[in-house]
Structure formats: structure tokens, C-alpha cells
Design a protein around this motif. Structure first.
Motif: not given
Length: 419
Positions: A176-184, A204-206, A305-309
Motif C-alpha cells: 500500500e502506498t500513501i496518495d495523500r497524508l492529511v495532518m492538523p 511534497a504534493s502528497a 480511489g486514493q489511499t489517504i492517511v
């Protein structure tokens, strides 16, 4: 661009295992189905102090103490999660700590901090706002030679918070690869640590950063090209309401675009808190709900369809705030509005108004504002409904019947005065 030594982070993570096991990285089926994506939650609300802050504090103490006994007095200024992480670390290392908190700090937070620190900490209540409290802590350090433990602006704090990323890397399913990592983002310690650890692994765009709309310290700094101090902040999202991002943190984050910082309305965060509580049974504080709320503001097609953390940063929620959170969530969802009505002073006027309400409209508040008018009276009325489009029909009926009214739902000045 590598901004953090992963070997140091891995050592910090190994040391943390004396305190607690890795927080889970959970595939959330509810959010995954809602967004047609694979949504993982990194559950920092499940640390011993219900936030990630204990990581940075523990790493700072470890570096200063160096494994041996210490006679130093450690100091922090905080009204929230940093104080609790600091207190937990004081008790773990068996060192004395002084916690400065504003006089206005809720008793629940004072009690929790005292519980985590036990006899190893002393709490001093100083000042009405954080700035006064922080000044008192700094003065104490100068006078006594104590050691200040900063909440975010320090390399050892950043390294400790980066253990969140190290755990994510180890926990992500194979292949599994991370497409987007969202953090506060508040002071920037967590985001500086996570982006530094993943600098060679993710583009960097992830990365997507999210701040409360009322406290955009990172976004404004990236726009200006240097750290700025916000003239005022909305303290509702208390775990991320920071007027000035840390210098060390901004140095690590200045390579990103301001477009990668999403500003999330405080009322949208309230909707997320209510949704996660009702649907998932997960208790989140406002800062802990930031990343999930940000996801709801992205175009659905952009994340399908993305993998998002999503990093869920904390769960120290004061349930005395729940009525206000529910109120704000309903207003954001368009399910509750407040009007000032101008009703004629004649028999049957109120009955005529009630007949304009739809079958799903419910009066939640009714109050005369001006009773002495001769021909007309002013009324504050709050109406709840089951679908936002119901208000379109209701307002149309107001107009058709010549009813004088003003929608004050989004008028912050009036709302704060009379709602």
C-alpha cells in the motif's frame, strides 16, 4: 528534501515503547465508503494522555536527562494537551515539573494534568490568557534556572512527534502506498516531524495541512515567506489555535505551497465531531477532528480511489462543550437558523406565522426582544429542520406573506450577543 534524520526518529520510537504501544492505524470503513477511497486513521487519541503531545515531551526529557537521575526542574506553560504530556513524562522519569496554566483553564484539564503528574508536578494558575501564563513561566525559568519544555518549537520536540510517521510507515499494509497524508497544524511540531520523516518516501504534493479558519498561522507564513504573528485567533479549536507558528517548524515547512494548507471552518469541525461520535463512537477534540473535516471539503472526484492517511491528533474533549458543538454543527449543515421576526401587534399574528412552518420545521427558541412597540413586535426565533432545502421554501413563504425578517444565523456579532 530531507529535513529530519530518520535514524534518530526510529531511536525515539523505540524508547517510547517503554510508555505505550504504537497507536493503531485503522482502515475506517465508514469514511472509506463515504469517499470511495481507502481512508486510514492514525489514532493519536489513543495514547495514554489521549494526544500525540506525549511523544515530543518524552523525547525532550530523554535527551536532557540522558538516562541518569536529574535534579533539574522542568517547566511548561499550557492549558491543554502539552501540559498533560509534560506531566506524564515528569512522573515517568521521576523529575520535578512546574506547570503554568491560565486562571481560566477548565477544572477538568487541571485535574487531568495533576492526575498524570502526581506528586512530581506543581500547577500554578497565572493570568487570564496564555500569553500572560507563558510570560510567568519564562520568568520562573530565568529566576530558578529551570528547563523550559516548549510545546512545539524545538528540534527534540519535532523528532518526538515524528514517531507518528515512523509508526505509520511500519503499520501500512505491504504494497500500500500513501496518495495523500492529511495532518492538523497548530504550532507545527507534528507536521514538521511527519513531513521530515517522509521527505524521501513521499512527494511534497502528497501532504495536505489543515488549520482552523480562525487560526491560519502556517498559511499566512507561507504566503508571506516568513513567520508572522496573527493579530487575533479564534480559540475554539484550542489544540491548534496558535497565533505564530514555531521558527524551527516553519523552517521545515517553508518548502511547501500555501495552497497545500486548507483552512477548515470551526463549524465544519463541529459537524465532524458529532458525526464521528454518533456513527463511530469515537470521541474527538476539535483539533483531533481537523483532518477528517478537511477531507469533507475536498472534491470527491479528487480523492476517489486514493489511499489517504488522516492523523487524528487528540481526543481530550470536554463534554460540557457538547451542546455548543451540536448547535454549531447544525448551523453549518444548514439544519438550524435564527431569525428576527417583525410581527404585527394584532390577534392571530403569531398563529399566522406558525401556519407558514413546514411539517419538518421545529421551533427551538422563541423570545420577545421588544415588547413595548405599538404596532409591531420583534421576536428572536430559532428553527430546526431535517433538510437544508426546507429553509428555501420557508423563506419563500415569509416573502410571499410580507413577513418582515432578518436571518442572523451567520451574523457573528448579533449571534454572540443574543443567541
Amino acid at each position: 528534501m530531507k529535513t529530519l534524520e530518520t535514524s534518530g526518529v526510529d531511536r525515539a520510537m523505540a524508547s517510547l515503547r517503554s510508555l505505550f504501544e504504537p497507536t493503531p492505524l485503522q482502515l475506517n470503513l465508514h469514511l472509506s465508503a463515504l469517499y470511495n477511497a481507502r481512508i486510514y486513521l492514525k489514532r493519536e487519541d489513543l495514547t495514554p494522555v489521549r494526544s500525540y503531545k506525549v511523544r515530543g515531551a518524552f523525547n525532550f526529557f530523554s535527551k536532557v536527562i540522558g538516562g541518569g537521575p536529574s535534579t533539574k526542574t522542568f517547566v511548561c506553560a499550557s492549558a491543554g494537551n502539552h501540559a498533560q504530556g509534560f506531566a506524564f513524562a515528569c512522573q515517568h522519569f521521576g523529575v520535578k515539573g512546574m506547570v503554568f496554566m491560565p486562571v481560566t483553564t477548565p477544572q477538568q484539564k487541571i485535574d487531568k494534568t495533576r492526575k498524570f503528574g502526581g506528586d512530581f508536578i506543581t500547577i500554578r494558575l497565572v493570568g487570564d490568557i496564555f500569553d500572560q501564563c507563558y510570560k510567568a513561566a519564562q520568568d520562573f525559568v530565568t529566576e530558578t534556572g529551570g528547563t523550559m519544555v516548549p510545546p512545539f518549537d524545538h528540534a527534540d520536540i519535532i523528532e518526538g512527534q515524528a514517531t507518528v510517521a515512523a509508526e505509520i510507515a511500519a503499520q501500512l499494509p505491504e504494497g500500500e502506498t500513501i496518495d495523500r497524508l492529511v495532518m492538523p497544524v497548530g504550532g507545527g511540531g507534528l507536521s514538521a516531524g511527519i513531513t521530515g520523516y517522509f521527505a524521501d518516501a513521499l512527494p511534497a504534493s502528497a501532504f495536505l495541512f489543515c488549520e482552523p479558519e480562525g487560526a491560519p498561522s502556517l498559511k499566512r507564513a507561507l504566503e508571506a515567506g516568513h513567520v508572522v504573528t496573527l493579530p487575533k485567533v479564534d480559540n475554539f479549536v484550542d489544540g491548534a489555535a496558535v497565533a505564530r507558528i514555531g521558527e524551527a517548524n516553519f523552517a521545515a515547512l517553508k518548502r511547501f505551497s500555501s495552497d497545500q494548507v486548507m483552512l477548515v471552518p470551526e463549524n465544519a469541525i463541529c459537524g465532524t465531531i458529532i458525526d464521528m461520535l454518533n456513527v463511530e463512537g469515537v470521541v474527538l477534540e476539535p483539533a483531533g477532528a481537523l483532518a477528517i473535516a478537511a477531507l469533507g471539503l475536498l472534491p470527491r472526484e479528487a480523492i476517489a480511489g486514493q489511499t489517504i492517511v488522516l492523523v487524528v491528533s487528540g481526543g481530550n474533549f470536554d463534554f460540557e462543550r457538547l451542546p455548543d458543538v451540536k448547535e454549531r454543527a447544525m448551523r453549518y449543515a444548514g439544519l438550524k437558523k435564527y431569525f428576527i421576526l417583525r410581527l404585527p401587534q394584532r390577534p392571530g399574528a403569531l398563529r399566522d406565522f406558525l401556519n407558514l412552518l413546514g411539517p419538518d420545521d421545529d421551533i427551538a427558541r422563541f423570545e420577545y426582544l421588544k415588547k413595548s412597540a405599538r404596532n409591531f413586535g420583534s421576536i428572536l426565533i430559532g428553527i430546526e429542520t431535517t433538510a437544508r432545502e426546507n429553509f428555501t421554501g420557508l423563506i419563500q413563504r415569509f416573502d410571499e406573506n410580507g413577513l418582515g425578517f432578518e436571518d442572523i444565523t451567520e451574523n457573528d456579532i448579533l449571534a454572540n450577543l443574543i443567541i
